[in-house]
Design a protein around this motif. Structure first.
Motif, PDB file in Angstrom:
ATOM      1  N   UNK A  13       0.547  -1.145  -0.014  1.00  0.00           N
ATOM      2  CA  UNK A  13      -0.168  -0.075   0.105  1.00  0.00           C
ATOM      3  C   UNK A  13       0.669   1.236   0.032  1.00  0.00           C
ATOM      4  N   UNK A  14       2.061   1.085  -0.538  1.00  0.00           N
ATOM      5  CA  UNK A  14       3.133   2.228  -0.621  1.00  0.00           C
ATOM      6  C   UNK A  14       2.295   3.443  -1.398  1.00  0.00           C
ATOM      7  N   UNK A  15       1.420   3.325  -2.267  1.00  0.00           N
ATOM      8  CA  UNK A  15       0.923   4.273  -3.218  1.00  0.00           C
ATOM      9  C   UNK A  15      -0.311   4.781  -2.629  1.00  0.00           C
ATOM     10  N   UNK A  16      -0.815   4.749  -1.315  1.00  0.00           N
ATOM     11  CA  UNK A  16      -1.927   5.099  -0.788  1.00  0.00           C
ATOM     12  C   UNK A  16      -2.136   6.559  -0.668  1.00  0.00           C
ATOM     13  N   UNK A  17      -3.248   6.986  -0.918  1.00  0.00           N
ATOM     14  CA  UNK A  17      -3.623   8.396  -0.691  1.00  0.00           C
ATOM     15  C   UNK A  17      -3.425   9.394  -2.102  1.00  0.00           C
ATOM     16  N   UNK A  18      -2.650   8.550  -2.848  1.00  0.00           N
ATOM     17  CA  UNK A  18      -2.320   9.373  -4.216  1.00  0.00           C
ATOM     18  C   UNK A  18      -3.628   9.327  -4.930  1.00  0.00           C
ATOM     19  N   UNK A  19      -4.196  10.439  -5.620  1.00  0.00           N
ATOM     20  CA  UNK A  19      -5.449  10.412  -6.364  1.00  0.00           C
ATOM     21  C   UNK A  19      -5.496   9.735  -7.697  1.00  0.00           C
ATOM     22  N   UNK A  20      -6.556   8.959  -8.107  1.00  0.00           N
ATOM     23  CA  UNK A  20      -6.670   8.332  -9.230  1.00  0.00           C
ATOM     24  C   UNK A  20      -6.761   9.250 -10.346  1.00  0.00           C
ATOM     25  N   UNK A  21      -6.004   9.336 -11.512  1.00  0.00           N
ATOM     26  CA  UNK A  21      -6.114  10.511 -12.524  1.00  0.00           C
ATOM     27  C   UNK A  21      -7.359  10.486 -13.115  1.00  0.00           C
ATOM     28  N   UNK A  22      -8.136  11.655 -13.310  1.00  0.00           N
ATOM     29  CA  UNK A  22      -9.190  11.842 -13.942  1.00  0.00           C
ATOM     30  C   UNK A  22      -9.245  13.117 -14.682  1.00  0.00           C
ATOM     31  N   UNK A  23      -9.107  12.939 -16.006  1.00  0.00           N
ATOM     32  CA  UNK A  23      -9.017  14.016 -17.045  1.00  0.00           C
ATOM     33  C   UNK A  23      -9.984  15.120 -16.789  1.00  0.00           C
ATOM     34  N   UNK A  24     -11.300  14.912 -16.607  1.00  0.00           N
ATOM     35  CA  UNK A  24     -12.303  15.791 -16.303  1.00  0.00           C
ATOM     36  C   UNK A  24     -11.819  16.760 -15.097  1.00  0.00           C
ATOM     37  N   UNK A  25     -11.350  16.146 -14.082  1.00  0.00           N
ATOM     38  CA  UNK A  25     -11.111  16.768 -12.845  1.00  0.00           C
ATOM     39  C   UNK A  25      -9.935  17.481 -13.016  1.00  0.00           C
ATOM     40  N   UNK A  26      -8.859  17.161 -14.101  1.00  0.00           N
ATOM     41  CA  UNK A  26      -7.481  17.929 -14.082  1.00  0.00           C
ATOM     42  C   UNK A  26      -7.912  19.047 -14.712  1.00  0.00           C
ATOM     43  N   UNK A  27      -8.796  19.140 -15.680  1.00  0.00           N
ATOM     44  CA  UNK A  27      -9.037  20.056 -16.567  1.00  0.00           C
ATOM     45  C   UNK A  27     -10.037  21.305 -15.548  1.00  0.00           C
ATOM     46  N   UNK A  28     -10.616  20.760 -14.771  1.00  0.00           N
ATOM     47  CA  UNK A  28     -11.515  21.764 -13.816  1.00  0.00           C
ATOM     48  C   UNK A  28     -10.461  22.316 -12.716  1.00  0.00           C
ATOM     49  N   UNK A  29      -9.540  21.531 -12.535  1.00  0.00           N
ATOM     50  CA  UNK A  29      -8.775  22.087 -11.347  1.00  0.00           C
ATOM     51  C   UNK A  29      -7.176  21.731 -11.606  1.00  0.00           C
ATOM     52  N   UNK A  30      -6.624  22.297 -12.511  1.00  0.00           N
ATOM     53  CA  UNK A  30      -5.097  22.169 -13.089  1.00  0.00           C
ATOM     54  C   UNK A  30      -4.429  22.465 -12.111  1.00  0.00           C
ATOM     55  N   UNK A  31      -4.642  23.058 -10.916  1.00  0.00           N
ATOM     56  CA  UNK A  31      -3.563  23.402  -9.927  1.00  0.00           C
ATOM     57  C   UNK A  31      -3.396  22.279  -8.931  1.00  0.00           C
ATOM     58  N   UNK A  32      -4.509  21.257  -8.860  1.00  0.00           N
ATOM     59  CA  UNK A  32      -4.935  20.188  -7.885  1.00  0.00           C
ATOM     60  C   UNK A  32      -3.449  19.534  -7.463  1.00  0.00           C
ATOM     61  N   UNK A  33      -3.211  19.475  -6.310  1.00  0.00           N
ATOM     62  CA  UNK A  33      -2.160  18.678  -5.844  1.00  0.00           C
ATOM     63  C   UNK A  33      -2.649  17.969  -4.331  1.00  0.00           C
ATOM     64  N   UNK A  34      -2.730  16.470  -4.515  1.00  0.00           N
ATOM     65  CA  UNK A  34      -3.442  15.858  -3.412  1.00  0.00           C
ATOM     66  C   UNK A  34      -2.302  14.549  -2.945  1.00  0.00           C
ATOM     67  N   UNK A  35      -2.126  14.760  -1.603  1.00  0.00           N
ATOM     68  CA  UNK A  35      -1.593  13.391  -1.176  1.00  0.00           C
ATOM     69  C   UNK A  35      -2.130  12.867  -0.040  1.00  0.00           C
ATOM     70  N   UNK A  36      -1.737  11.746   0.732  1.00  0.00           N
ATOM     71  CA  UNK A  36      -2.311  11.477   1.935  1.00  0.00           C
ATOM     72  C   UNK A  36      -1.848  12.454   3.056  1.00  0.00           C
ATOM     73  N   UNK A  37      -0.434  12.531   3.095  1.00  0.00           N
ATOM     74  CA  UNK A  37       0.010  13.448   3.976  1.00  0.00           C
ATOM     75  C   UNK A  37       0.136  14.998   3.464  1.00  0.00           C
ATOM     76  N   UNK A  38      -0.129  15.878   4.018  1.00  0.00           N
ATOM     77  CA  UNK A  38       0.067  17.295   3.614  1.00  0.00           C
ATOM     78  C   UNK A  38       1.481  17.760   3.340  1.00  0.00           C
TER      79      UNK A  38
END
Length: 430
Positions: free
Chosen positions: A149-174
């Motif tokens: 589970x070393x890849x936990x908290x990393x968001x699954x890529x979604x093209x529509x979400x990326x277009x709507x929020x191009x600056x989005x940066x998400x991880x489990x630990x801030x």
């Protein structure tokens, strides 16, 4: 008339040679659209990409030339005249070696850490074969728990979400994003490893940089990785996080050997094995070993330092004091909280009347040397370093009630230790 096609090494772009238009189309694979058309000459056909992905080569038949296109500038950088009607082309791969003279500082750091670990673990405590097998089994068990589970908290890529929020940066630990954002400006090829954010200590930055260089050499992540991170590439983004987190997972697993050394020194080999197993199973340590942050690295060097301190007290040679100091300095360079081991060392040195102070002084020289090895830019950028550290030295000025009383705080810490640190099953057993 698009005819020739090539794909960038990281999969972010497709390049099309346009035979009729005499141009090179650059297509963004995530957005599925042409983002640039670079004029390359009539009858452009053959297209090839350099291994680094920085240049695209286009063969223009009518112009009798190969055109070199700079991907970042999206413009022609150079032309080479050939014979009549060049049609297709191929690009020879680069030499497989990625670590060159420009990475000498990182190579020296790796060699130093490897030598330090070998010296630290060179002990009679690991001499018997059955003990080595048991410790190896505990290490393997701890590694499985930390890698799963070393890849936990990393968001699954979604093209529509990326277009709507191009600056989005998400991880489990801030804080993980902050480590990578600060590493974006590091340029190993120019011997520039300076990270001017000194809030955590910079050893973890160097360890993550090393992990990313190795991952690039093994082609686990694209070269350079920062472009994939800044562009939020669907596949590479997750790989970059996992590569950085692998540092915590590996050092967290290696901590079981230091835990064994401490338990064995204090109470014998049986207690040492139990200590190693408890650390391998400890819920908080397992969880933090999945983060890209500096906590587990600090704990690894702290445990190693404490073990070497026990050895230096039993065998007070200059070498043992120096080794204990070096590892302690690396712990502080990983995260400044490790400095609270220093008063314990001073107290132990004063409370044990035997031993020469000349030998004990090697510990304090070692801790300074270890810190500067892990955080060399504290000298170069001393003002920024001091400005970053100064707020943590202020003990007053907190609003009333911000920190509970000493008894309430102690009770809260014991509760957290039982529930989250060790977990209830381990707490009850111990």
């Amino acid at each position: 008339g698009p005819v020739g096609l090539a794909v960038s090494p990281d999969g972010r772009f497709v390049y099309a040679g346009n035979f009729k238009a005499g141009s090179l189309s650059i297509v963004n694979t995530a957005e599925r659209r042409e983002i640039a058309a670079v004029p390359t000459g009539a009858e452009s056909f053959g297209v090839g990409v350099s291994p680094s992905g920085r240049e695209v080569y286009v063969a223009s038949g009518k112009e009798r030339q190969v055109v070199v296109v700079d991907v970042q500038q999206q413009a022609v950088r150079q032309k080479a005249t050939l014979g009549q009607g060049p049609f297709k082309l191929a690009v020879a791969p680069e030499a497989p070696s990625t670590f060159r003279l420009r990475h000498l500082w990182m190579i020296l750091l790796v060699l130093f850490l490897a030598a330090l670990l070998l010296v630290c673990f060179q002990s009679r405590e690991f001499s018997t074969l059955s003990l080595r097998w048991r410790l190896t089994a505990v290490f393997a068990f701890g590694l499985v728990l930390r890698v799963a589970g070393l890849d936990w908290g990393i968001p699954v890529y979604d093209a529509e979400t990326a277009r709507g929020a191009p600056g989005l940066r998400v991880s489990f630990h801030p804080d993980e994003d902050n480590f990578l954002w600060n590493l974006v400006r590091v340029r190993p090829e120019k011997l520039d490893f300076a990270v001017t954010d000194f809030h955590w200590g910079t050893l973890q930055y160097h360890l993550i940089t090393l992990a990313l260089l190795i991952a690039q050499a093994l082609e686990v992540v694209s070269t350079p990785w920062r472009e994939s991170f800044l562009g939020f590439h669907p596949v590479e983004y997750a790989r970059i996080f996992v590569t950085g987190r692998a540092v915590s997972a590996i050092l967290g697993s290696c901590s079981v050997f230091a835990a064994y050394g401490i338990g064995n020194r204090l109470y014998g080999s049986q207690a040492g094995l139990i200590s190693a197993l408890v650390l391998a199973l400890m819920p908080l340590h397992v969880v933090k070993s999945h983060d890209l942050t500096a906590d587990v690295s600090m704990v690894f060097f702290l445990l190693l330092a404490f073990w070497r301190l026990l050895i230096s007290l039993e065998h007070p040679s200059a070498r043992n004091h120096l080794l204990a100091g070096l590892v302690s300095g690396l712990a502080v360079a990983a995260k400044y909280s490790a400095i609270f081991l220093l008063p314990v060392v001073v107290l132990s040195h004063f409370s044990r009347p035997g031993g020469e102070w000349v030998r004990k002084a090697w510990f304090y020289a070692g801790i300074l040397l270890g810190f500067l090895l892990g955080e060399p830019y504290a000298l170069v950028h001393c003002r920024q370093f001091w400005e970053s550290v100064k707020p943590y030295l202020q003990v007053g000025g907190l609003p009333e009630g911000a920190v509970p009383g000493i008894l309430a705080l102690l009770g809260l810490q014991l509760k957290n230790l039982a529930l989250f640190g060790l977990g209830l099953p381990l707490t009850l057993i111990l």
